[in-house]
Design a protein around this motif. Sequence first.
Motif, PDB file in Angstrom:
ATOM      1  N   LEU A 148       0.822  -1.210   0.000  1.00 45.98           N
ATOM      2  CA  LEU A 148       0.000   0.000   0.000  1.00 45.98           C
ATOM      3  C   LEU A 148       0.858   1.263   0.000  1.00 45.98           C
ATOM      4  N   ASN A 201      -8.791  -5.278  -3.861  1.00 49.31           N
ATOM      5  CA  ASN A 201      -9.911  -4.539  -3.253  1.00 49.31           C
ATOM      6  C   ASN A 201      -9.441  -3.259  -2.571  1.00 49.31           C
ATOM      7  N   PHE A 202      -8.195  -3.246  -2.077  1.00 50.53           N
ATOM      8  CA  PHE A 202      -7.679  -2.007  -1.479  1.00 50.53           C
ATOM      9  C   PHE A 202      -7.568  -0.925  -2.548  1.00 50.53           C
ATOM     10  N   SER A 217     -10.841   0.518  -3.248  1.00 50.65           N
ATOM     11  CA  SER A 217     -11.533   1.178  -2.134  1.00 50.65           C
ATOM     12  C   SER A 217     -11.266   2.682  -2.086  1.00 50.65           C
TER      13      SER A 217
END
Length: 347
Positions: free
Chosen positions: A222, A259-260, A263
Amino acid sequence: MSTISELKELLAQPRQIFITTHHKPDADALGSSLGLAGYLRKKGHSVTVVTPSDYPSFLAWMPGNDDVVVYEPRRNDAQVREIIGTAEVLFCLDFSCLGRISELGEYVRQAPGTKVLIDHHQEPEAFADLDYSNSKAAATAELVFEVIRDLGDQDLIDTGIGECLYAGIMTDTGSFRHPSTSRNVHLIIAELLNAGINLSDVHRRIYDSHSEERLRFLGFVLKDKLVVLREYNTAYIAITADELRQYHSKTGDTEGLVNFALSIEGIVFAAVFIDRGQAIKISFRSVGDFSVSEFSRRHFDGGGHHNAAGGISHTPLNNTVERFLGLLPQYQTDLVTAPLAVVPPTA
Ligand code: 5GP
Ligand code: MN
């Protein structure tokens, strides 16, 4: 779609049954397979579940897991060919084309037994004798529940079978948030609750069982690997084989990364590219009208569902990402003006 009476007739006497599912099984793939296997064993059939590859350890709690034969070409090819060749009934769950089960695809194609497909992906290949696929279903586990119910055997769904099916429905609906989460899905969950399933336990076993290393890997991805392209409402992540090694990444550790990326507010298209050595494995997700199954089918030899699809690339990671970036301009209008209205829920 085939009628349930054909399947009832086929299963009217004890059979030698083979069940398989897609490469790198997820909770729907394994949950459908083990849920169905548990039911068929209760009916007196002899069942072997074979997966085309290993799968994440957070699925190992499922009843029947210990009897799964994990196909490894160099270790058990002869044994698996024998199982497939002697099966009277072959259930294919949660995949729509035989190419998704690697070497097993050809063995299944040539097998003399009756092939039964239960699946919810788009555009199923016509290889099965009996076809219970329905691309409107939220999960293959939803269809397995319906098949067992329509065979008149819902009372055989015990807690173990129920938790396998629940795991598949819970994960494929993104914990009941995707538009595929229909009234029918919730009614089925109510029936599974009647069978005694423990929702919180299943959720915890699947989502709260990470290793510390996996969480550190997520932090790294991330912070350093996520790329956001505002001009295309797109975000992507590309992970090299070296990075996987550095974090001792295990099967399942990259699941959910996409999915991050999705989002982030305003992002409608997300992609994750992972260098698996033999090939680059790609996951695509979208919200709204942009069809990732179409995008993946057209450009990355893949497919799946409208908002969740996968694909593959046989060129190096950098080239694959460059090719992806080169495609975005032609989709810019779709990605930027696409209304966020979601696909209508299915019945
Ligand atoms: P995932 O990104 O989680 O691997 O896959 C998303 C969805 O697309 C799943 O339903 C999966 O079964 C499907 N899928 C993944 N990879 C492929 C592929 O290479 N071909 C096709 N047809 N479907 C895929
Ligand atoms: Mn599925």
